[in-house]
Design a protein around this motif. Structure first.
Motif, PDB file in Angstrom:
ATOM      1  N   ASP A 256       1.278   4.942   2.297  1.00  0.00           N
ATOM      2  CA  ASP A 256       1.768   4.814   1.006  1.00  0.00           C
ATOM      3  C   ASP A 256       2.684   3.503   0.777  1.00  0.00           C
ATOM      4  O   ASP A 256       3.948   3.735   1.119  1.00  0.00           O
ATOM      5  N   GLY A 257       2.190   2.749   0.173  1.00  0.00           N
ATOM      6  CA  GLY A 257       3.059   1.518   0.085  1.00  0.00           C
ATOM      7  C   GLY A 257       3.806   1.277  -1.444  1.00  0.00           C
ATOM      8  O   GLY A 257       3.776   2.579  -1.989  1.00  0.00           O
ATOM      9  N   PRO A 258       4.156   0.468  -1.955  1.00  0.00           N
ATOM     10  CA  PRO A 258       4.781   0.455  -3.163  1.00  0.00           C
ATOM     11  C   PRO A 258       3.806   0.838  -4.503  1.00  0.00           C
ATOM     12  O   PRO A 258       4.532   1.502  -5.294  1.00  0.00           O
ATOM     13  N   THR A 259       2.811   0.562  -4.370  1.00  0.00           N
ATOM     14  CA  THR A 259       1.639   1.022  -5.490  1.00  0.00           C
ATOM     15  C   THR A 259       1.568   2.234  -5.633  1.00  0.00           C
ATOM     16  O   THR A 259       1.095   2.769  -6.573  1.00  0.00           O
ATOM     17  N   ARG A 285      -0.280  11.257   5.911  1.00  0.00           N
ATOM     18  CA  ARG A 285       0.296  10.368   4.839  1.00  0.00           C
ATOM     19  C   ARG A 285       1.502   9.540   5.401  1.00  0.00           C
ATOM     20  O   ARG A 285       2.517  10.229   5.626  1.00  0.00           O
ATOM     21  N   THR A 286       1.430   8.195   5.441  1.00  0.00           N
ATOM     22  CA  THR A 286       2.615   7.483   6.147  1.00  0.00           C
ATOM     23  C   THR A 286       3.391   6.735   4.956  1.00  0.00           C
ATOM     24  O   THR A 286       2.850   6.357   4.191  1.00  0.00           O
ATOM     25  N   MET A 287       4.725   6.260   5.414  1.00  0.00           N
ATOM     26  CA  MET A 287       5.578   5.494   4.833  1.00  0.00           C
ATOM     27  C   MET A 287       6.007   4.533   5.522  1.00  0.00           C
ATOM     28  O   MET A 287       5.775   4.411   6.842  1.00  0.00           O
ATOM     29  N   ALA A 288       6.849   3.592   5.026  1.00  0.00           N
ATOM     30  CA  ALA A 288       7.314   2.265   5.872  1.00  0.00           C
ATOM     31  C   ALA A 288       8.096   2.780   6.771  1.00  0.00           C
ATOM     32  O   ALA A 288       8.356   2.142   8.040  1.00  0.00           O
TER      33      ALA A 288
END
Length: 315
Positions: A256-259, A285-288
């Protein structure tokens, strides 16, 4: 212009022999265009060419250079603009097939035999080709960054978003270019090319894929649409196109990036995750923050999902 005109308040000096009029923002492309107009043999290379092409670069190397970096110093009464030690020189990089010009606080020069091309930003914005730029960066960037650039070049674009249907290069072209390259970083480049893939949509996806493989997990498929599953009623389910997935163990990873922060996209992501769950898939689901410290958190979460789905380290 006369010397007195150049000293006027509405003229500002950018570098030796280079001025700007007024307070209009100046881009790196503007500076390159001006210097290429002054020197018809000149063209952008290395990190400057990479930024002008819009290829992904790590950290501050992606930032436009429009003023002299704070690396200049005096050495035995002489101005020196090269950084100390093994620090990357982030000045605007221009090259020419002739003898290198004298560098300044803003611009570094090198001698380079290459056939430059003109960008759409203007006929005088001349740069090395995308493939040649990758070759030149092999002496500056680390393995992971080179793989990310290669993934960017060979990925199949999305016509509806990018207005192009063909990749910038093929894996075969990169393999051939790397095999024939004998400059600085050639061995590192050849190792990087073997790990470039067609499906990575972002440097984060490339970084995560490399970390998973390095940790001993099976290599995932990237941005390929898996065969649709069926729910308990036998209705076919659209599984979407995961960023990374293992069809054998029915595990998918979405970064999950900024979009993905808009309410509309979050609703789509939730609905997609529910469809995959009905088909027997596990979605991670991964994030930064999951990609910090060598993607340690992400690797652990994906390993746990694969183990729960039947994967064993010897499989």
């Amino acid at each position: 212009m006369s010397a007195s005109r150049l000293r006027a308040a509405d003229i500002r000096s950018l570098d030796r022999g280079l001025w700007a009029l007024g307070e209009r923002p100046i881009t790196e492309a503007d500076i390159v265009a001006a210097l290429c107009r002054r020197d018809r043999d000149a063209f952008a290379a290395g990190l400057t060419a990479a930024r002008l092409w819009g290829v992904p670069l790590p950290g501050v190397l992606a930032d436009e250079v429009v003023s002299a970096p704070a690396t200049s110093r005096r050495d035995h009464g002489r101005s020196v603009h090269r950084p100390r030690g093994r620090t990357v020189d982030i000045r605007i990089h221009l090259a020419s097939p002739a003898a290198p010009r004298r560098g300044t606080a803003l611009v570094r020069w090198s001698r380079l035999e290459a056939t430059p091309v003109s960008l759409e930003k203007g006929p005088t914005v001349r740069v090395t080709s995308r493939i040649r730029t990758l070759l030149d960066l092999s002496g500056v960037l680390r393995h992971e960054a080179l793989v990310a650039i290669g993934d960017h070049l060979v990925r199949h674009p999305r016509q509806e978003f990018e207005r192009r249907s063909k990749p910038y290069a093929s894996l075969e072209e990169l393999l051939e270019a790397a095999g024939a390259f004998h400059g600085r970083g050639a061995r590192r480049l050849r190792a990087a090319v073997t790990q470039m893939r067609l499906g990575s949509d972002s440097p984060a996806e490339t970084r995560l894929r490399l970390a998973l493989v390095k940790a001993g997990l099976p290599e995932p498929l990237a941005n390929e649409r898996p065969v649709g599953g069926v729910d308990r009623l036998g209705t076919e389910i659209d599984l979407g196109q995961p960023d990374l997935h293992w069809p054998r163990w029915r595990v998918a990873v979405e970064h999950d990036g900024p979009t993905h922060l808009t309410p509309e996209q979050q609703a789509k992501d939730i609905a997609r995750g529910e469809r995959r769950s009905r088909a027997g898939w596990v979605e991670v689901r991964t994030m930064a923050e999951d990609l910090q410290y060598g993607c340690r958190k992400a690797v652990n979460r994906v390993r746990d999902a694969l183990l729960r789905q039947g994967w064993t380290p010897s499989a």
